[in-house]
Write an enzyme that holds these catalytic residues in place. Structure first.
Site, PDB file in Angstrom:
ATOM      1  N   GLY A  66       0.837  -1.194   0.000  1.00 50.75           N
ATOM      2  CA  GLY A  66       0.000   0.000   0.000  1.00 50.75           C
ATOM      3  C   GLY A  66       0.874   1.248   0.000  1.00 50.75           C
TER       4      GLY A  66
ATOM      5  CG  ASP B  16       8.292  -6.007   6.672  1.00 52.30           C
ATOM      6  OD1 ASP B  16       7.353  -5.202   6.516  1.00 52.30           O
ATOM      7  OD2 ASP B  16       8.914  -6.109   7.740  1.00 52.30           O
TER       8      ASP B  16
HETATM    9  P1  ITT Z   1       3.562  -1.983   2.825  1.00 54.59           P
HETATM   10  O1  ITT Z   1       3.667  -2.784   4.093  1.00 54.59           O
HETATM   11  O2  ITT Z   1       2.156  -1.769   2.374  1.00 54.59           O
HETATM   12  O3  ITT Z   1       4.448  -2.508   1.733  1.00 54.59           O
HETATM   13  P2  ITT Z   1       4.908   0.004   4.435  1.00 54.59           P
HETATM   14  O4  ITT Z   1       5.379   1.397   4.219  1.00 54.59           O
HETATM   15  O5  ITT Z   1       4.090  -0.244   5.692  1.00 54.59           O
HETATM   16  O6  ITT Z   1       4.102  -0.485   3.142  1.00 54.59           O
HETATM   17  P3  ITT Z   1       6.947  -1.704   5.503  1.00 54.59           P
HETATM   18  O7  ITT Z   1       6.054  -2.239   6.558  1.00 54.59           O
HETATM   19  O8  ITT Z   1       7.845  -2.653   4.749  1.00 54.59           O
HETATM   20  O9  ITT Z   1       6.139  -0.938   4.377  1.00 54.59           O
HETATM   21  O10 ITT Z   1       7.788  -0.558   6.162  1.00 54.59           O
HETATM   22  C1  ITT Z   1       8.947  -0.153   5.564  1.00 54.59           C
HETATM   23  C2  ITT Z   1       9.322   1.214   6.094  1.00 54.59           C
HETATM   24  O11 ITT Z   1      10.760   1.276   6.084  1.00 54.59           O
HETATM   25  C3  ITT Z   1       8.829   2.299   5.156  1.00 54.59           C
HETATM   26  O12 ITT Z   1       7.576   2.800   5.547  1.00 54.59           O
HETATM   27  C4  ITT Z   1       9.938   3.323   5.292  1.00 54.59           C
HETATM   28  O13 ITT Z   1       9.735   4.093   6.443  1.00 54.59           O
HETATM   29  C5  ITT Z   1      11.174   2.451   5.490  1.00 54.59           C
HETATM   30  N1  ITT Z   1      11.769   2.138   4.172  1.00 54.59           N
HETATM   31  C6  ITT Z   1      11.805   0.939   3.529  1.00 54.59           C
HETATM   32  N2  ITT Z   1      12.401   1.054   2.333  1.00 54.59           N
HETATM   33  C7  ITT Z   1      12.738   2.341   2.216  1.00 54.59           C
HETATM   34  C8  ITT Z   1      13.365   3.085   1.203  1.00 54.59           C
HETATM   35  O14 ITT Z   1      13.696   2.548   0.031  1.00 54.59           O
HETATM   36  N3  ITT Z   1      13.571   4.391   1.414  1.00 54.59           N
HETATM   37  C9  ITT Z   1      13.208   4.978   2.572  1.00 54.59           C
HETATM   38  N4  ITT Z   1      12.604   4.358   3.562  1.00 54.59           N
HETATM   39  C10 ITT Z   1      12.353   3.041   3.403  1.00 54.59           C
END
Ligand code: ITT
Length: 203
Positions: free
Chosen positions: A8, A71
Site C-alpha cells: 500500500g 517487508d
Molecule cells: P507496505 O507494508 O504496504 O508494503 P509500508 O510502508 O508499511 O508499506 P513496511 O512495513 O515494509 O512498508 O515498512 C517499511 C518502512 O521502512 C517504510 O515505511 C519506510 O519508512 C522504510 N523504508 C523501507 N524502504 C525504504 C526506502 O527505500 N527508502 C526509505 N525508507 C524506506
C-alpha cells in the site's frame, strides 16, 4: 504475465513500476486494484514473517497469479538496529515519514551514538501461480546524515547516505534507487529467477 505487488506504499510501488515497465509482457497490479482488499496486521517478529503476511493477503485473492510482497526497514547500528521491523511506525501507529525521520534524528542525538552506520534491509517473498514460495533478501549499507536533505523518494530517504556517496537517497533520486537500493537488488534477483523459469516472458 500478471504480477501483483502486495503493498500500500506508493513510494515502493513507483520504484517497482520504474523497473518493471521496461518489460512490456509484464502487467503490473497492486492491492489498490482490489476493491475489497483489507490489509492484515503486520505483527510478525521478522522481515520475513511480515513479508509473508502481506504477500499471502493478496495471494488469497489472486491464487492463479504471481504475487510479490516485501517487508523492509532501516537498521541503525548505534540504536541496536532500531527501527528495524518498526520502521514504518517508529514515531507511532499512523506516523508520517517526516515524523519517523524526526524521531530517528532525535534518538541518535539523545543517545549520542558513536557511529552513524546504518543499513536498509528488504525481504521479498513471491508466490508463483504453482504456489511455490521464493524468498529474496538484500541490504543497502550507508550512514545517517545529521540533517534532512532532498525532496525525492519516501521514508528515510532524506537522511540515508549510501556507502560511497555524499548525497542522501532523496537527493540521488529514483534513477539511483532502481539500480542500487535494497528493494532493487531483491527485485533483480526475482527477475533473474523468473527469466530462468520462463524465458519467454522476456524474449
Ligand atoms: P507496505 O507494508 O504496504 O508494503 P509500508 O510502508 O508499511 O508499506 P513496511 O512495513 O515494509 O512498508 O515498512 C517499511 C518502512 O521502512 C517504510 O515505511 C519506510 O519508512 C522504510 N523504508 C523501507 N524502504 C525504504 C526506502 O527505500 N527508502 C526509505 N525508507 C524506506
Amino acid at each position: 504475465m500478471d504480477l501483483w505487488i502486495a503493498t500500500g506504499n506508493k513510494g515502493k510501488l513507483e520504484e517497482y513500476k520504474l523497473t518493471l515497465n521496461k518489460y512490456p509482457t509484464v502487467r503490473l497490479f497492486s492491492q489498490a486494484d482490489l476493491p475489497s482488499f483489507t490489509p492484515r496486521p503486520e505483527n510478525g517478529a521478522t522481515f520475513l514473517d511480515n513479508a509473508r503476511i502481506k504477500t499471502k493477503s493478496v495471494k488469497a485473492m489472486k491464487a492463479a497469479e504471481y504475487v510479490l510482497g516485501e517487508d523492509s526497514g532501516l537498521e541503525v547500528e548505534g540504536l541496536n538496529n532500531l527501527p528495524g521491523v518498526h520502521s514504518a511506525r517508529y514515531a507511532g501507529p499512523h506516523a508520517r515519514d517526516s515524523e519517523n525521520v524526526a524521531k530517528l534524528l532525535k534518538m541518535m542525538q539523545i543517545r549520542n551514538v558513536a557511529t552513524r552506520a546504518a543499513q536498509f534491509k528488504c525481504t521479498t517473498v513471491v508466490y508463483t501461480p504453482e504456489n511455490e514460495e521464493w524468498i529474496f533478501e538484500s541490504v543497502m549499507k550507508g550512514t545517517i546524515s545529521p540533517k534532512v536533505s532532498g525532496l525525492m523518494g519516501f521514508g528515510y530517504d532524506p537522511v540515508f547516505i549510501p556507502e560511497g556517496e555524499t548525497q542522501t537517497l532523496a537527493e540521488l533520486g529514483p534513477g539511483y534507487k532502481i539500480q542500487k537500493s535494497h528493494r532493487a537488488l531483491a527485485l533483480n534477483q526475482f527477475i533473474n529467477k523468473l527469466k530462468e523459469k520462463n524465458p519467454e516472458i522476456f524474449s
